[in-house]
Design a protein around this motif. Structure first.
Motif, short mmCIF file in Angstrom:
data_model
loop_
_atom_site.label_atom_id
_atom_site.label_comp_id
_atom_site.label_asym_id
_atom_site.label_seq_id
_atom_site.Cartn_x
_atom_site.Cartn_y
_atom_site.Cartn_z
N ARG A 117 0.84 -1.21 0.00
CA ARG A 117 0.00 0.00 0.00
C ARG A 117 0.87 1.25 0.00
NH1 ARG A 117 -4.60 -1.86 4.31
NH2 ARG A 117 -5.84 -3.08 2.84
N ALA A 118 1.95 1.22 0.78
CA ALA A 118 2.86 2.37 0.82
C ALA A 118 3.49 2.59 -0.56
CB ALA A 118 3.94 2.15 1.88
N GLU A 119 3.87 1.50 -1.22
CA GLU A 119 4.43 1.63 -2.57
C GLU A 119 3.41 2.22 -3.53
OE1 GLU A 119 6.21 -1.87 -4.27
OE2 GLU A 119 7.24 -2.35 -2.40
N ILE A 120 2.17 1.76 -3.43
CA ILE A 120 1.11 2.27 -4.31
C ILE A 120 0.90 3.75 -4.06
CG2 ILE A 120 -1.38 2.17 -4.74
CD1 ILE A 120 -1.16 -0.89 -4.31
N VAL A 121 0.86 4.13 -2.79
CA VAL A 121 0.67 5.55 -2.46
C VAL A 121 1.84 6.38 -2.98
CG1 VAL A 121 0.58 7.18 -0.53
CG2 VAL A 121 -0.85 5.15 -0.49
N ALA A 122 3.07 5.86 -2.80
CA ALA A 122 4.25 6.59 -3.28
C ALA A 122 4.23 6.71 -4.80
CB ALA A 122 5.52 5.88 -2.82
N ALA A 123 3.87 5.62 -5.48
CA ALA A 123 3.79 5.66 -6.95
C ALA A 123 2.71 6.64 -7.40
CB ALA A 123 3.51 4.27 -7.50
N ARG A 124 1.61 6.64 -6.69
CA ARG A 124 0.51 7.56 -7.02
C ARG A 124 0.96 9.00 -6.82
NH1 ARG A 124 -4.39 8.83 -3.45
NH2 ARG A 124 -5.70 10.02 -4.83
N GLU A 125 1.63 9.27 -5.70
CA GLU A 125 2.13 10.62 -5.44
C GLU A 125 3.12 11.04 -6.52
OE1 GLU A 125 1.32 12.88 -3.11
OE2 GLU A 125 -0.26 11.55 -2.40
N GLN A 126 4.00 10.12 -6.91
CA GLN A 126 4.98 10.42 -7.94
C GLN A 126 4.27 10.73 -9.26
OE1 GLN A 126 7.72 7.26 -8.75
NE2 GLN A 126 9.03 8.53 -10.03
N LYS A 127 3.26 9.91 -9.61
CA LYS A 127 2.51 10.13 -10.85
C LYS A 127 1.81 11.49 -10.81
CE LYS A 127 2.27 7.26 -14.26
NZ LYS A 127 3.11 7.47 -15.38
N LEU A 128 1.18 11.80 -9.66
CA LEU A 128 0.49 13.09 -9.54
C LEU A 128 1.49 14.24 -9.68
CD1 LEU A 128 -2.04 12.45 -6.63
CD2 LEU A 128 -2.56 12.85 -9.03
N HIS A 129 2.65 14.09 -9.07
CA HIS A 129 3.68 15.12 -9.18
C HIS A 129 4.13 15.27 -10.64
CE1 HIS A 129 6.85 17.78 -8.06
NE2 HIS A 129 7.81 16.95 -8.39
N GLN A 130 4.32 14.14 -11.31
CA GLN A 130 4.72 14.16 -12.71
C GLN A 130 3.64 14.83 -13.56
OE1 GLN A 130 5.37 10.27 -14.36
NE2 GLN A 130 5.72 11.04 -16.42
N TRP A 131 2.38 14.45 -13.33
CA TRP A 131 1.28 15.05 -14.10
C TRP A 131 1.19 16.55 -13.83
CZ3 TRP A 131 -2.79 10.76 -12.72
CH2 TRP A 131 -2.54 9.63 -13.51
N ASN A 132 1.36 16.93 -12.56
CA ASN A 132 1.32 18.36 -12.24
C ASN A 132 2.45 19.10 -12.94
OD1 ASN A 132 -0.97 18.21 -10.67
ND2 ASN A 132 0.14 17.93 -8.76
#
Length: 154
Positions: free
Chosen positions: A76-91
């Motif tokens: 779950r932590a990996e998924i959250v980190a990947a999601r945060e990274q994706k959101l940062h990339q998209w932003n």
């Protein structure tokens, strides 16, 4: 004495019964009680062993459950980190696209302002040239015929 003789006869008659009773107790002890105690001890040992084995299985299952929960938390932590990274990339991509769009819009505005300034300058020149012609036409229309227009300008 007679009582003693009678008592002696009764005791003497009861000796075979006592011997039979002692033999019966020994036979009961050998044939029933000792095998029963062995069976009960074996049963107790098996039950205790089964209970200990069940406790061991329960503790092993709890350990596996804890390990699975740890893995689940890590996933779950990996998924959250990947999601945060994706959101940062998209932003970042969105911000870059917005900056690019702003630059394009600013360039269009500069070009449009330049075009407007050029058009305004051209229009001023046309208006100035048309103003002289228009004033001559107005003077001709207002002044009596035969009057020199160049004298009227001065």
């Amino acid at each position: 004495m007679e009582i003693l003789n009678q008592l002696g006869g009764l005791v003497l008659g009861s000796v075979p019964t006592m011997i039979l009773f002692v033999l019966l107790v020994i036979a009961y002890n050998l044939l029933v009680q000792k095998p029963l105690e062995r069976t009960l001890a074996e049963r107790r040992a098996r039950t205790t062993g089964a209970v200990e084995q069940a406790r061991g299985a329960i503790s092993a299952a709890e350990a596996e459950t804890a390990a699975y929960e740890d893995k689940l938390r890590a996933a779950r932590a990996e998924i959250v980190a990947a999601r945060e990274q994706k959101l940062h990339q998209w932003n970042s991509e969105r911000d870059a696209a917005l900056a690019s769009a702003r630059e394009v819009a600013q360039e269009r505005i500069r070009v449009a302002r330049k075009d407007i300034a050029t058009s305004a300058a051209t229009a001023r020149i046309q208006i100035e040239s048309a103003t002289a012609q228009l004033s001559d036409s107005i003077l001709r229309a207002v002044l009596p015929a035969g009057t020199n227009i160049s004298e009227a300008h001065q």
